[in-house]
Structures are given as structure tokens and as C-alpha cells.
Design a protein around this motif. Structure first.
Motif, PDB file in Angstrom:
ATOM      1  N   GLY A  12       6.472  -8.006  -2.494  1.00 53.37           N
ATOM      2  CA  GLY A  12       6.005  -8.298  -3.853  1.00 53.37           C
ATOM      3  C   GLY A  12       5.620  -9.759  -3.964  1.00 53.37           C
ATOM      4  N   ALA A  13       4.394 -10.032  -4.454  1.00 56.25           N
ATOM      5  CA  ALA A  13       3.916 -11.426  -4.522  1.00 56.25           C
ATOM      6  C   ALA A  13       3.640 -11.850  -5.962  1.00 56.25           C
ATOM      7  CB  ALA A  13       2.685 -11.603  -3.651  1.00 56.25           C
ATOM      8  N   GLU A  36       2.085  -7.632  -0.403  1.00 58.85           N
ATOM      9  CA  GLU A  36       1.715  -7.317  -1.791  1.00 58.85           C
ATOM     10  C   GLU A  36       0.762  -6.123  -1.797  1.00 58.85           C
ATOM     11  OE1 GLU A  36       2.403  -8.272  -5.064  1.00 58.85           O
ATOM     12  OE2 GLU A  36       0.969  -6.664  -5.399  1.00 58.85           O
ATOM     13  N   ARG A  37       1.051  -5.158  -2.664  1.00 60.25           N
ATOM     14  CA  ARG A  37       0.200  -3.963  -2.696  1.00 60.25           C
ATOM     15  C   ARG A  37      -1.100  -4.204  -3.469  1.00 60.25           C
ATOM     16  NH1 ARG A  37       4.180  -0.552  -6.741  1.00 60.25           N
ATOM     17  NH2 ARG A  37       3.911  -1.946  -8.491  1.00 60.25           N
ATOM     18  N   ASP A  38      -1.123  -5.206  -4.326  1.00 56.25           N
ATOM     19  CA  ASP A  38      -2.299  -5.473  -5.159  1.00 56.25           C
ATOM     20  C   ASP A  38      -3.356  -6.242  -4.353  1.00 56.25           C
ATOM     21  OD1 ASP A  38      -3.895  -5.551  -7.397  1.00 56.25           O
ATOM     22  OD2 ASP A  38      -2.314  -6.276  -8.733  1.00 56.25           O
ATOM     23  N   GLY A  43       1.287 -11.116  -9.063  1.00 52.60           N
ATOM     24  CA  GLY A  43       2.022 -10.059  -9.769  1.00 52.60           C
ATOM     25  C   GLY A  43       1.398  -9.782 -11.121  1.00 52.60           C
ATOM     26  N   ILE A  44       2.216  -9.762 -12.153  1.00 52.16           N
ATOM     27  CA  ILE A  44       1.743  -9.417 -13.490  1.00 52.16           C
ATOM     28  C   ILE A  44       0.992 -10.596 -14.135  1.00 52.16           C
ATOM     29  CG2 ILE A  44       3.836 -10.130 -14.729  1.00 52.16           C
ATOM     30  CD1 ILE A  44       2.159  -6.825 -15.400  1.00 52.16           C
ATOM     31  N   ASN A  85      -3.157  -5.866  -0.452  1.00 52.54           N
ATOM     32  CA  ASN A  85      -3.558  -4.451  -0.324  1.00 52.54           C
ATOM     33  C   ASN A  85      -2.632  -3.686   0.608  1.00 52.54           C
ATOM     34  OD1 ASN A  85      -6.012  -4.237  -1.863  1.00 52.54           O
ATOM     35  ND2 ASN A  85      -6.870  -5.662  -0.359  1.00 52.54           N
ATOM     36  N   THR A  86      -1.398  -4.103   0.664  1.00 56.45           N
ATOM     37  CA  THR A  86      -0.451  -3.504   1.617  1.00 56.45           C
ATOM     38  C   THR A  86       0.765  -2.998   0.848  1.00 56.45           C
ATOM     39  OG1 THR A  86      -1.175  -5.121   3.248  1.00 56.45           O
ATOM     40  CG2 THR A  86       0.864  -3.939   3.737  1.00 56.45           C
TER      41      THR A  86
END
Ligand code: FAD
Length: 438
Positions: A12-13, A36-38, A43-44, A85-86
Motif C-alpha cells: 500500500g502506497a 501499490e495496486r493503483d 493512496g486516497i 499496478n501491482t
């Protein structure tokens, strides 16, 4: 598949992950990997374009993107590896991670230490069971914020907001600024769920009505929301028959709470605290699984990003110490920090070491005026802070140094409690006054 073995992986970043990765790196870890998946870091925060971030750490009020950028700039000057993207799909108690991205496919990573920084997600209509049809136009506040601030879309023109948490309040103002009509904010409790400054700046300044002790009891409309029924609730929070009112609208925005994102933590065998929804952690932010640390909103929902960053720095440094000590550290049996009078929960919940300053964060159960929040062991007040008012949405922080914590070790017990100023006794020695935020 050959597993990679970095010194530390941070999942999480958001501000928590960025802060933890930096702290681990600065404390001497050479091989730090941030996943980070985004598509971007932060993050937010990139979608939070209002100001109000960083008042404690930077002594200025920044927007979310500005706050995030200060940490992103620092990360970019290091050799911390970043994988965007992970998505981390799986986590085992021995810290083995399974992650996937489009470029590298599925990968296995076995870090020597791990920091959980996955943040939290929004509660949905499904979780609060509102009766009615299932039309388009029911949306969570964070998703609406993303639509407006990132995607450039306006999800509705006539809006009812359920829940007066900070995101709901901020979105009431945001919809108004975009030209939508906000019919009102409805809150089931008899007090607002968000910070006072947000009630004033987002509702009062824009003449948006706040209806306390109210909830939405039916959603009307087959294809698109056409109206909602709102009802007054009693002391038991149940709708009172005969108080129903039809409010025409095309959008219902839900701001009904956040849930720490702990599916991976559970897979790793981390014990969660039912009061926070996040991992039990000690003063080093280490969870119940050795070598796995946690910080930020995955631990509990913080009101201020500054507190998130602080927990991240503690977790990152502790992860580095863990790796650099190469397992030589003895893991003491923890002492439980008990929530006392008018305290809903405390983090950290556990104490294993007593040699460093610890910040205890907690929320009260109900609003109370003129109070002292105190750290107490064996009847002795070790640290505390006075406040004119405490309210459930606003976290309170009490700090204790090694000197105070020495007594905790001797007494073998410790609790945090909130007492009315008049009945608290003592001379206030060692107590701070006021809130962290002016
Ligand atoms: C609408 C809104 C308004 C706010 N306003 C303020 C304010 O005015 N002032 C203030 O101080 N604070 C404010 N906050 C609070 C602050 O933004 C949060 O406390 C902070 O962003 C939490 O940081 P975090 O890093 O813990 O979580 P997040 O920012 O949510 O980051 C978590 C990251 O983890 C990633 N992730 C999760 N699971 C995985 C996985 N399996 N694999 C890979 N990546 C994963 C997510 O994609 C995300 O990027 C606000 C919050 C919101 C939502």
C-alpha cells in the motif's frame, strides 16, 4: 518461480506506506519494495483536493495531493523500488507474498520484514441494509469524490447524503460547489460524525441542513433514484413510526463508515482487535505475527493524516531494527493497554518494550466537556492531557516517555481513561493542555 527476498516490503502506497518505506530505508535497509495496486502513489490523497492536511507535521494546511507529493518527492530521491499496478493477492504467516501485475505476471516475494499499509474501504448499502429498490444513483462518498475530482464526472444533481462523517461533509460541499443541490445530510446519531471544523466549513458556510437522529428508511425509483424516505430515530436508533418524510432526489450518497482493509492480515494469521477492526499492535507497531508491522488506516480509521504518518514512521523504523537485529531481539510477552472510562479503543493495544516514547491514540465513547485524558498504572497518573471537549470523531493522543513507562512495567498494568476535570484529582503534573490541532 524464484522468490525475491527484499529486506522489507510495504503493501500500500498511501501516506502510511510512503512514510513506512522512507523510514525503513532511512533506518538502514537497502532493499525496500513498495507495492501499490493503483496506477499512482498517494493512496486516497490524490482525490482529496480540499485543504486540511498536515497541520501537525508541517504546521500548514495542505491539500491531499500536496501532502502526498512531499513524501513522493522524497521516495523518488531514494532507491526504494516501487511497483505500481501491482495487487497483493495472498500473504502467509511466514511473510510470503503472492502479487500480480500485467508486466511480470504472478510473483512470489519473501521479505525479511513486512509493513501492512492497505488503508480502509467504505461501508456500502449492503452493509447497512436500507430497504427499497436497487436503482442507479446510490454511491459511496469516496467513490463520488473520485468521480468528481479525478474522473471529471458529476454523479447527480439533487443529492441526499446519509452519514455526517468527514467524507460525507466534504462531499456535501463538493457537490454544492459543482452546482448540484444538496437536500440535506442525515445522521442517525444525535451528534455529527465528522470533525467540528468540517461541520462548520462544509455545511454551515453553505446553508446545508444537518438532520441529526435521522436515517434513510426506503430508496424509491426503479431505474434511477427518484426519492428517499427519511425517518427520525429513537434513543435505540430505530426509526420512529409516523415520522417518515419523502425527500425527492436523484442520488443517495453514503458516508456510513470505513472498514480497515485486513483480508491479507487475516490470511497471515494476524490477530485483529474487534474494537478497531485492525491488527493488535505493540508500541513498535508490530502485530501479533513477528516481523509483520502495521500502520495508518489499516490499523484503525484515523481522523488526521499526520497521525497516519507518525504510525508509519514508527512501523518503518521498527521493521528496519527487526531486520538489522537479525532475529537476536527477544520478543517479550505483551502487556495489554486497557480502555478505561469513556474510552472506546486505544492503539497501540500492547506494550512489549518500555524504553522509547509512545503515542497512545484513542477515541471516546461519548462527547464530554472539560476532561482529563490520563494514562494510569497502579492508581498513579503517568501522563495525560486536558481538553475543553472530547468527541467520538476526534482522536485523542497522549504521549508517555521512558520514565513514565518504567512505572507501567513495575505495576504490570496500564489503562487510558477520560475523567471529568472536576473528579480527576491530581495536580495535573505532566499533563499537556488542549488538542494537537489548533
Ligand atoms: C474523503 C477523505 C477526506 C479526508 N480529509 C482529511 C483531511 O482533511 N485531513 C486529514 O488529516 N486527513 C483526512 N483524511 C484522512 C486521510 O486521508 C487518511 O487518514 C489517510 O489517507 C490514510 O492513509 P493510508 O495510507 O493508511 O491509507 P490509504 O490512503 O487508503 O492508502 C492505502 C493504499 O493501499 C493500497 N492497497 C490496498 N490493498 C492493496 C493490495 N492488496 N495490494 C496493493 N495495494 C493495496 C490502496 O490502493 C491504497 O493506495 C481524509 C480521508 C478521506 C477518505
Amino acid at each position: 518461480m524464484k522468490a525475491r527476498k527484499p529486506d522489507c516490503v510495504v503493501i500500500g502506497a498511501g501516506p502510511a506506506g510512503l512514510g513506512a518505506a522512507l523510514a525503513a530505508h532511512e533506518a538502514g535497509l537497502k532493499d525496500v519494495l513498495l507495492i501499490e495496486r493503483d496506477v499512482e502513489l498517494g493512496g486516497i490523497l490524490p482525490q482529496c483536493i480540499h485543504d486540511g492536511f498536515g497541520s501537525i507535521i508541517f504546521k500548514e494546511t495542505l491539500t491531499g495531493p500536496q501532502y502526498a507529493q512531499r513524501f513522493i518527492d522524497r521516495v523518488e530521491k531514494t532507491d526504494i523500488e516501487v511497483k505500481l499496478n501491482t495487487m497483493v493477492l495472498d500473504l502467509k504467516p511466514d511473510r510470503t507474498i503472492t502479487a500480480v501485475n500485467a508486466r511480470e505476471g504472478i510473483m512470489e516475494i519473501r521479505p525479511r520484514s513486512l509493513v501492512l499499509a492497505m488503508g480502509c474501504r467504505e461501508r456500502t448499502r449492503h452493509q447497512i441494509l436500507i430497504p427499497g429498490y436497487r436503482p442507479a444513483g446510490v454511491i459511496c462518498a469516496g467513490a463520488a469524490q473520485r468521480d468528481i475530482n479525478i474522473e471529471g464526472l458529476l454523479p447527480g444533481r439533487r443529492v441526499v447524503i446519509l452519514g455526517s462523517g468527514d467524507i460525507g461533509l466534504i462531499m456535501a460541499r463538493r457537490f454544492t460547489l459543482e452546482g448540484a443541490e444538496v437536500e440535506g445530510v442525515y445522521e442517525i446519531m444525535d451528534h455529527p460524525g465528522g470533525l467540528t471544523r468540517n461541520v462548520v466549513q462544509c455545511l454551515h458556510d453553505y446553508d446545508i441542513p444537518l438532520h441529526l437522529s435521522h436515517t434513510v428508511t426506503f430508496i424509491h425509483g426503479r431505474k434511477r433514484v427518484e426519492a428517499v424516505t427519511v425517518s427520525r430515530v429513537g434513543d435505540d436508533l430505530k426509526p420512529l413510526p409516523g415520522t417518515e418524510r419523502l425527500v425527492p432526489c436523484d442520488t443517495l450518497v453514503l458516508s456510513v463508515g470505513l472498514i480497515p482493509e485486513n483480508e491479507l492480515s487475516k490470511k497471515a494469521g494476524v490477530v485483529l482487535d474487534p474494537a478497531t477492526g485492525g491488527p493488535l499492535v505493540d508500541e513498535r507497531m508490530e502485530t501479533t505475527v513477528e516481523g509483520i508491522f502495521a500502520c495508518g488506516n489499516v490499523m484503525n480509521v484515523f481522523d488526521l493524516v499526520d497521525y497516519v504518518t507518525h504510525t508509519a514512521e514508527v512501523a518503518g523504523r521498527a521493521a528496519a531494527e527487526y531486520v538489522l537485529a537479525k532475529g537476536r531481539r527477544r520478543r517479550e510477552a505483551p502487556l495489554r493497554v486497557e480502555p478505561g472510562r469513556n474510552v472506546k479503543f486505544v492503539v497501540p493495544q500492547l506494550l512489549r518494550g518500555f524504553e522509547r516514547e509512545v503515542s497512545f491514540y484513542f477515541r471516546v465513547q461519548h462527547p464530554e466537556k472539560a476532561v482529563r485524558s490520563r494514562l494510569v498504572a497502579g492508581g498513579e497518573v503517568l501522563a495525560g492531557r486536558r481538553a475543553k471537549m472530547v468527541r467520538p470523531p476526534e482522536m485523542v493522543r497522549v504521549k508517555a516517555g521512558p520514565e513514565e513507562l518504567k512505572s507501567v512495567r513495575e505495576m504490570g498494568e496500564v489503562r487510558i481513561e477520560v475523567l471529568p476535570e472536576a473528579g480527576a484529582g491530581g495536580n495535573g503534573a505532566g499533563e499537556e493542555t488542549g488538542d494537537d490541532v489548533a
